[in-house]
Write an enzyme that holds these catalytic residues in place. Structure first.
Site, PDB file in Angstrom:
ATOM      1  N   LYS A 182       0.873  -1.182   0.000  1.00  0.00           N
ATOM      2  CA  LYS A 182       0.000   0.000   0.000  1.00  0.00           C
ATOM      3  C   LYS A 182       0.910   1.232   0.000  1.00  0.00           C
ATOM      4  O   LYS A 182       1.441   1.628   1.032  1.00  0.00           O
ATOM      5  CB  LYS A 182      -0.890  -0.005   1.255  1.00  0.00           C
ATOM      6  N   GLY A 234       6.149   5.129   8.739  1.00  0.00           N
ATOM      7  CA  GLY A 234       5.406   6.384   8.696  1.00  0.00           C
ATOM      8  C   GLY A 234       5.494   7.099  10.026  1.00  0.00           C
ATOM      9  O   GLY A 234       6.453   6.907  10.788  1.00  0.00           O
ATOM     10  N   SER A 235       4.476   7.903  10.309  1.00  0.00           N
ATOM     11  CA  SER A 235       4.525   8.730  11.506  1.00  0.00           C
ATOM     12  C   SER A 235       4.166   7.928  12.763  1.00  0.00           C
ATOM     13  O   SER A 235       3.520   6.875  12.684  1.00  0.00           O
ATOM     14  CB  SER A 235       3.551   9.896  11.345  1.00  0.00           C
ATOM     15  N   GLY A 239       1.393   5.003  13.340  1.00  0.00           N
ATOM     16  CA  GLY A 239       1.936   3.726  13.837  1.00  0.00           C
ATOM     17  C   GLY A 239       1.171   3.225  15.050  1.00  0.00           C
ATOM     18  O   GLY A 239       0.864   2.030  15.167  1.00  0.00           O
ATOM     19  N   GLU A 257       8.256   1.295  11.735  1.00  0.00           N
ATOM     20  CA  GLU A 257       9.430   2.169  11.551  1.00  0.00           C
ATOM     21  C   GLU A 257       8.900   3.601  11.570  1.00  0.00           C
ATOM     22  O   GLU A 257       8.248   4.025  10.617  1.00  0.00           O
ATOM     23  CB  GLU A 257      10.120   1.890  10.204  1.00  0.00           C
ATOM     24  N   CYS A 291      13.600  10.134   8.019  1.00  0.00           N
ATOM     25  CA  CYS A 291      13.253   9.825   9.410  1.00  0.00           C
ATOM     26  C   CYS A 291      14.459   9.869  10.336  1.00  0.00           C
ATOM     27  O   CYS A 291      14.354  10.250  11.482  1.00  0.00           O
ATOM     28  CB  CYS A 291      12.599   8.457   9.478  1.00  0.00           C
ATOM     29  N   GLU A 390       9.612  16.415  15.664  1.00  0.00           N
ATOM     30  CA  GLU A 390      10.115  16.111  14.321  1.00  0.00           C
ATOM     31  C   GLU A 390       9.493  17.097  13.331  1.00  0.00           C
ATOM     32  O   GLU A 390       8.272  17.174  13.211  1.00  0.00           O
ATOM     33  CB  GLU A 390       9.720  14.681  13.935  1.00  0.00           C
TER      34      GLU A 390
END
Ligand code: NAD
Length: 488
Positions: A182, A234-235, A239, A257, A291, A390
């Site tokens: 995806k 992703g974020s 997550g 991750e 990241c 971030e």
């Protein structure tokens, strides 16, 4: 078969059972080019529940034969796929660049290469990922097999749209799982284009499928009762939702991750030019949308002034490398889209409002597209937003420190734990600091880098589990213990 896809002929359909088909949801994704905001397409398939069900059904059908395929045969298919990716590097990178804005030489070629390399690396593991056996002298032979999980999925972000496919799909497929990809709604084209190569490489129908979509598609996958594993990049906020959906549905396995706010600690005794080079590259590569970018730079007071002078100059030079991602010589492109541009500018504006002092950058470049100057804040308040959150753009904060003890405390005073770097020529200090960092990865006299062979991932809220190396294979398999009664 030739590769039919380009920015003039964009793939817009989902890829199920080795065929491109229309999505049953009827919903579409709209994409704009970040270099000038122009419309790329408003008719890209957005997969819904029926599409996910169709892909899962095809994958379940394909799984038994794929799992039992001879290792050399599976290896050959994966290697062929890697070769096809390499052959079509330029076209695949262009299909990412059109909506990501990442220049070819500085990023596109790297991440397409990373994807191909991941397939070759994991293909090499297929006949070497042995199980275990344990002494039978107690009357029972114990055999431990690495068993695939079944139908697995990867939900990937936009900032490394092709590289992250390799890190997830390759170990999943190598270990005999079926895999549903995806892609991010911001970068679907390079992923969708891979369907042609999946078929040409010889993956049987249903083994490797692609469902473009947005968060709603991701949520259907994460809560699906017959998908056994989701590997997500992703974020942190997404997550956490994915882990919750996985737990509430079928307790599917999850690898996460997630984000970072990685520190680089620069000691008085470092090689200054080396420290400046790594820290400046770390926060500007892929326009800071990385990241594991070193976004907090801590410099010991003895070299602080000299470091600042050189770091500022390096960032001013980086500003000259910002430009049209399609032009030769551009190393740094725009931010991915208007939403990201507005977000990063918001951080910069609020940062100037009492959180720290702007050393360099901070301005938009040009008046169209989403370009921003590489930006540095100094004298930052350690409790401020720009120091703690971030930003995911080319924005770093720099702070001076006196003692190792003080700076290790500040480095670790965060819920992130992805990457860290230490710059010193004292080996004892380097190893002591490397052990003291609360992070999944540490660079010594380097920072913000990764290798295919070693675990990649974060501690604390930066992630759950690891990619790369043997860890990725473990993440897509489960040990099965077989106990044989030797006296029977
Ligand atoms: P994101 O979390 O918004 O989206 C990532 C993916 O999740 C996309 O495919 C999206 O469609 C999907 N998604 C969104 N909402 C969902 C939901 N509710 N359920 C299921 N799926 C959903 O992240 P992003 O903006 O694409 O990427 C940026 C973030 O990713 C940053 O925080 C960055 O640090 C992180 N990142 C981490 C790594 C790593 O390896 N640690 C690598 C790259 C990016």
């Amino acid at each position: 078969m030739s590769f039919p896809w380009s920015t003039k002929n964009l793939p817009k359909q989902i890829f199920i059972n080795n065929e491109y088909v229309n999505s049953k949801s009827g919903k579409k994704l709209t994409l704009n080019n970040p270099k000038d905001g122009s419309l790329i397409a408003d008719d890209v398939a957005l997969a819904g529940a029926e599409d996910v069900d169709a892909a899962v059904a095809a994958a379940e059908k394909a799984f038994p034969a794929w799992k039992k395929m001879a290792p050399t045969e599976r290896r050959n298919i994966m290697n062929k796929f890697a070769e096809l990716i390499e052959t079509n590097t330029n076209a695949i990178a262009e299909l990412s660049r059109v909506s990501l804005g990442a220049p070819f030489k500085a990023f596109g070629a790297f991440e397409v290469g990373l994807c191909a390399e991941a397939f070759k690396y994991n293909a090499g593991w297929i006949d070497k990922f042995g199980g275990e056996s344990w002494p039978q002298e107690d009357g029972f032979l114990k055999i431990v097999r690495n068993e695939p999980l079944g139908v697995t999925a990867g939900i990937v972000p936009w900032n490394g749209p092709v590289g992250t496919i390799g890190l997830k799909a390759a170990p999943a497929l190598a270990t005999g799982n079926c895999f549903i990809l995806k892609p991010s709604e911001k970068t679907p084209f390079s992923s969708l284009a891979l369907g042609t190569l999946i078929k040409e490489a010889g993956f049987p129908p249903g083994v490797f499928q692609i469902l473009s979509g947005d968060g709603s598609t991701g949520a259907i996958i994460a809560s699906h009762m017959r998908i056994r594993k989701v590997s997500f990049t992703g974020s942190i906020s997404t997550g956490k939702k994915i882990q919750e959906m996985a737990a509430k549905s079928n307790l599917k396995r999850v690898t996460l991750e997630l984000g970072g706010k990685s520190p680089a600690v620069v000691f008085d005794d470092c090689n200054l030019d080396n420290a400046v080079m790594w820290t400046a590259n770390a926060i500007t590569a892929n326009t800071g949308q990385v990241c594991f970018a070193a976004s907090r730079v801590y410099v010991q007071e003895g070299i602080y002034d000299k470091f600042i002078e050189k770091y500022k100059e390096a960032m001013q030079n980086k500003a000259k490398e910002v430009g049209d991602p399609d032009a030769e010589g551009t190393n740094i492109g725009p931010l991915v889209d208007e939403a990201q541009f507005t977000r990063v500018r918001g951080f910069i504006e609020r940062g100037q409002n009492g959180q720290g002092k702007l050393l360099v950058g901070g301005q938009r470049i040009g008046d169209k597209g989403f370009y921003i100057e590489p930006t540095v804040f100094v004298d930052v308040d350690p409790k401020s937003e720009i120091h703690c959150e971030e930003i995911f753009g080319p924005v770093s904060v720099v702070k001076s420190f006196k003692t190792e003890e003080e700076i290790m405390k500040l480095s670790n005073e965060t819920n992130f734990g992805l990457m860290a770097g230490v710059f010193t020529q004292d080996i004892n200090k380097a190893l002591r600091v490397a052990s003291d960092f609360e992070s999944g990865m540490v660079g010594v006299n380097c920072v913000s880098l990764m290798f295919m062979v070693t675990p990649f991932g974060g501690s604390k809220e930066s992630g759950v589990g690891r990619e790369c190396g043997i860890h990725a294979l473990r993440a897509f398999t489960e040990p099965k213990t077989i106990m044989v009664n030797m006296s029977y």
